[in-house]
Design an enzyme around this catalytic site. Structure first.
Site, PDB file in Angstrom:
ATOM      1  N   ASN A 295      -0.262  31.695 -31.202  1.00  0.00           N
ATOM      2  CA  ASN A 295      -1.159  32.064 -30.098  1.00  0.00           C
ATOM      3  C   ASN A 295      -2.567  31.650 -30.510  1.00  0.00           C
ATOM      4  O   ASN A 295      -3.190  32.308 -31.337  1.00  0.00           O
ATOM      5  CB  ASN A 295      -1.068  33.580 -29.861  1.00  0.00           C
ATOM      6  CG  ASN A 295      -2.104  34.060 -28.864  1.00  0.00           C
ATOM      7  OD1 ASN A 295      -2.704  33.262 -28.151  1.00  0.00           O
ATOM      8  ND2 ASN A 295      -2.307  35.372 -28.812  1.00  0.00           N
ATOM      9  N   TRP A 296      -3.033  30.565 -29.936  1.00  0.00           N
ATOM     10  CA  TRP A 296      -4.328  30.010 -30.359  1.00  0.00           C
ATOM     11  C   TRP A 296      -5.506  30.753 -29.741  1.00  0.00           C
ATOM     12  O   TRP A 296      -6.654  30.435 -30.043  1.00  0.00           O
ATOM     13  CB  TRP A 296      -4.393  28.512 -30.034  1.00  0.00           C
ATOM     14  CG  TRP A 296      -3.398  27.678 -30.792  1.00  0.00           C
ATOM     15  CD1 TRP A 296      -2.544  28.111 -31.775  1.00  0.00           C
ATOM     16  CD2 TRP A 296      -3.137  26.280 -30.639  1.00  0.00           C
ATOM     17  NE1 TRP A 296      -1.781  27.072 -32.237  1.00  0.00           N
ATOM     18  CE2 TRP A 296      -2.130  25.926 -31.554  1.00  0.00           C
ATOM     19  CE3 TRP A 296      -3.656  25.283 -29.810  1.00  0.00           C
ATOM     20  CZ2 TRP A 296      -1.629  24.626 -31.667  1.00  0.00           C
ATOM     21  CZ3 TRP A 296      -3.170  23.987 -29.914  1.00  0.00           C
ATOM     22  CH2 TRP A 296      -2.168  23.669 -30.839  1.00  0.00           C
ATOM     23  N   LYS A 297      -5.230  31.693 -28.860  1.00  0.00           N
ATOM     24  CA  LYS A 297      -6.290  32.495 -28.222  1.00  0.00           C
ATOM     25  C   LYS A 297      -7.398  31.567 -27.697  1.00  0.00           C
ATOM     26  O   LYS A 297      -7.102  30.489 -27.207  1.00  0.00           O
ATOM     27  CB  LYS A 297      -6.829  33.534 -29.201  1.00  0.00           C
ATOM     28  CG  LYS A 297      -5.739  34.379 -29.833  1.00  0.00           C
ATOM     29  CD  LYS A 297      -6.280  35.600 -30.507  1.00  0.00           C
ATOM     30  CE  LYS A 297      -5.164  36.286 -31.271  1.00  0.00           C
ATOM     31  NZ  LYS A 297      -5.504  37.625 -31.694  1.00  0.00           N
TER      32      LYS A 297
ATOM     33  N   HIS B 124      -0.315  40.681 -23.506  1.00  0.00           N
ATOM     34  CA  HIS B 124      -0.927  40.754 -24.846  1.00  0.00           C
ATOM     35  C   HIS B 124      -1.934  41.909 -24.851  1.00  0.00           C
ATOM     36  O   HIS B 124      -2.602  42.167 -23.851  1.00  0.00           O
ATOM     37  CB  HIS B 124      -1.614  39.427 -25.157  1.00  0.00           C
ATOM     38  CG  HIS B 124      -2.033  39.310 -26.588  1.00  0.00           C
ATOM     39  ND1 HIS B 124      -3.161  39.930 -27.077  1.00  0.00           N
ATOM     40  CD2 HIS B 124      -1.468  38.672 -27.644  1.00  0.00           C
ATOM     41  CE1 HIS B 124      -3.276  39.673 -28.374  1.00  0.00           C
ATOM     42  NE2 HIS B 124      -2.250  38.914 -28.744  1.00  0.00           N
TER      43      HIS B 124
ATOM     44  N   GLU C 215      -4.803  42.155 -25.986  1.00  0.00           N
ATOM     45  CA  GLU C 215      -6.182  41.766 -25.634  1.00  0.00           C
ATOM     46  C   GLU C 215      -6.336  41.679 -24.123  1.00  0.00           C
ATOM     47  O   GLU C 215      -7.416  41.946 -23.585  1.00  0.00           O
ATOM     48  CB  GLU C 215      -6.548  40.444 -26.331  1.00  0.00           C
ATOM     49  CG  GLU C 215      -6.732  40.655 -27.833  1.00  0.00           C
ATOM     50  CD  GLU C 215      -6.511  39.431 -28.696  1.00  0.00           C
ATOM     51  OE1 GLU C 215      -6.435  38.306 -28.159  1.00  0.00           O
ATOM     52  OE2 GLU C 215      -6.390  39.605 -29.928  1.00  0.00           O
TER      53      GLU C 215
ATOM     54  N   GLU D  29       3.738  44.074 -31.187  1.00  0.00           N
ATOM     55  CA  GLU D  29       2.442  43.786 -31.809  1.00  0.00           C
ATOM     56  C   GLU D  29       1.629  45.077 -31.894  1.00  0.00           C
ATOM     57  O   GLU D  29       0.931  45.436 -30.930  1.00  0.00           O
ATOM     58  CB  GLU D  29       1.670  42.768 -30.966  1.00  0.00           C
ATOM     59  CG  GLU D  29       2.354  41.417 -30.872  1.00  0.00           C
ATOM     60  CD  GLU D  29       1.337  40.300 -30.732  1.00  0.00           C
ATOM     61  OE1 GLU D  29       1.374  39.384 -31.540  1.00  0.00           O
ATOM     62  OE2 GLU D  29       0.491  40.374 -29.821  1.00  0.00           O
TER      63      GLU D  29
ATOM     64  N   GLY E 270      -5.318  40.719 -35.751  1.00  0.00           N
ATOM     65  CA  GLY E 270      -6.604  40.157 -36.144  1.00  0.00           C
ATOM     66  C   GLY E 270      -7.367  41.014 -37.135  1.00  0.00           C
ATOM     67  O   GLY E 270      -8.553  40.804 -37.362  1.00  0.00           O
TER      68      GLY E 270
ATOM     69  N   SER F 188      -1.295  39.985 -37.822  1.00  0.00           N
ATOM     70  CA  SER F 188      -1.711  39.506 -39.148  1.00  0.00           C
ATOM     71  C   SER F 188      -0.550  38.943 -39.969  1.00  0.00           C
ATOM     72  O   SER F 188      -0.458  39.179 -41.175  1.00  0.00           O
ATOM     73  CB  SER F 188      -2.449  40.614 -39.916  1.00  0.00           C
ATOM     74  OG  SER F 188      -3.626  40.986 -39.214  1.00  0.00           O
TER      75      SER F 188
ATOM     76  N   GLY G 299      -1.339  34.808 -34.562  1.00  0.00           N
ATOM     77  CA  GLY G 299      -2.669  34.478 -34.061  1.00  0.00           C
ATOM     78  C   GLY G 299      -3.430  33.627 -35.065  1.00  0.00           C
ATOM     79  O   GLY G 299      -3.226  32.420 -35.178  1.00  0.00           O
ATOM     80  N   GLY G 300      -4.295  34.279 -35.835  1.00  0.00           N
ATOM     81  CA  GLY G 300      -5.214  33.569 -36.748  1.00  0.00           C
ATOM     82  C   GLY G 300      -4.553  32.519 -37.614  1.00  0.00           C
ATOM     83  O   GLY G 300      -5.083  31.398 -37.754  1.00  0.00           O
TER      84      GLY G 300
HETATM   85  C1  PEP Z   1      -1.794  37.785 -31.758  1.00  0.00           C
HETATM   86  O1  PEP Z   1      -2.827  37.446 -31.244  1.00  0.00           O
HETATM   87  O2  PEP Z   1      -0.774  37.862 -31.077  1.00  0.00           O
HETATM   88  C2  PEP Z   1      -1.797  38.097 -33.187  1.00  0.00           C
HETATM   89  C3  PEP Z   1      -0.735  38.636 -33.695  1.00  0.00           C
HETATM   90  O3  PEP Z   1      -2.950  37.794 -33.895  1.00  0.00           O
HETATM   91  P1  PEP Z   1      -3.124  37.818 -35.497  1.00  0.00           P
HETATM   92  O4  PEP Z   1      -1.955  37.086 -36.090  1.00  0.00           O
HETATM   93  O5  PEP Z   1      -4.431  37.105 -35.749  1.00  0.00           O
HETATM   94  O6  PEP Z   1      -3.154  39.249 -35.927  1.00  0.00           O
END
Ligand code: PEP
Length: 254
Positions: free
Chosen positions: A9-11, A95, A97, A167, A173, A213, A234-235
């Site tokens: 997920n490149w956000k 999600h 966010e 999640e 994040g 994470s 994500g990251g």
């Molecule tokens: C996400 O955005 O779905 C996520 C899990 O982010 P991260 O891996 O950065 O915690």
């Protein structure tokens, strides 16, 4: 047998040039990887160029959200059929966010899932509790409520095109990851609910990703848990080397 599914997920990151460069590297490095499904979810503006770059590759293209109407006076929204038209086969819905910053509710999640499935897309539906909810002992109740929205219009036949992403909001994040045991406990709970709602066969076949994470150093321990069928990343999906290492840590579940 459940094939793990690892999605980046490149956000809100990467220009068109950066997105196509990253996906080119992924295509080169993951071409020979077997036994795991892989996807990337760039920003809307990069979907079409990334789709073109992915031609001939088994890496799937996902959008990070969609609307629930097909067309009309909905300034700023994107319909599921337009995502399919741009080359997407998956869409992430609900999600945290989106729930936290854009007012999404279980009802709007339910409508989005229904519209996405009707447009032929697969759905990655996100569920998960906040820190405060976990501390209050409400993790399972929150997950149940999110699942009820995500699955409101999903029957056993459609469930083959639905993936649940657990999640925990406190792990997204933040660098704080659920331990493999904490994650497995919630995944097992979700599996039970899926079986109750959709029948044992469909519930056992559905994939449940973990997100929060996930990094190269913890991916294998998490994804080797019985009910963890891949990851929503994500990251760590923004760097080819990290994402490739996570993908390579996934193993099919029998
Ligand atoms: C996400 O955005 O779905 C996520 C899990 O982010 P991260 O891996 O950065 O915690």
């Amino acid at each position: 047998m459940r094939t793990p599914f690892v999605v980046g997920n490149w956000k809100l990151h990467k220009t068109v040039a950066e997105a196509t460069a990253l996906v080119t590297e992924l295509k080169n490095q993951l071409g020979a990887v077997k036994g795991v499904d892989v996807g990337v979810a760039p920003v809307f503006t990069s979907l079409w160029p990334v789709a073109r770059r992915l031609e001939g590759s088994s890496i799937a293209l996902a959008a990070q959200n969609c609307f629930y109407e097909e067309k009309g006076a909905w300034t700023g929204e994107v319909a599921p059929s337009l995502l399919a038209d741009a080359g997407c086969t998956w869409v992430i819905i609900g999600h945290s966010e989106r729930r936290q910053h854009f007012g999404e509710t279980d009802d709007t999640v339910a409508r989005r899932v229904k519209a996405a499935l009707a447009a032929g897309l697969g759905v990655i539906a996100c569920v998960g509790e906040t820190d405060a909810q976990r501390d209050a002992g409400a993790t399972f109740a929150v997950v149940d409520q999110h699942l009820a929205g995500a699955l409101a219009h999903v029957d056993a036949a459609a469930s083959a095109r639905v993936v649940i992403a657990y999640e925990p909001v406190w792990a997204i994040g933040t660098g704080r990851t659920a331990t493999p045991a904490q994650a497995q406990e919630v995944h097992a709970h979700i599996r039970t609910r899926l079986r109750e709602r959709l029948g044992a066969a469909a519930g056992d076949a559905m994939r449940i990703q973990y997100g929060g994470s996930v990094k190269p150093g913890n991916a294998e321990a998490l994804m080797s848990q019985e009910d963890i069928d891949g990851a929503l990343v994500g990251g760590a999906s923004l760097e080819a080397a990290d994402f490739v290492a996570i993908v390579k840590a996934a193993r099919p579940k029998t």
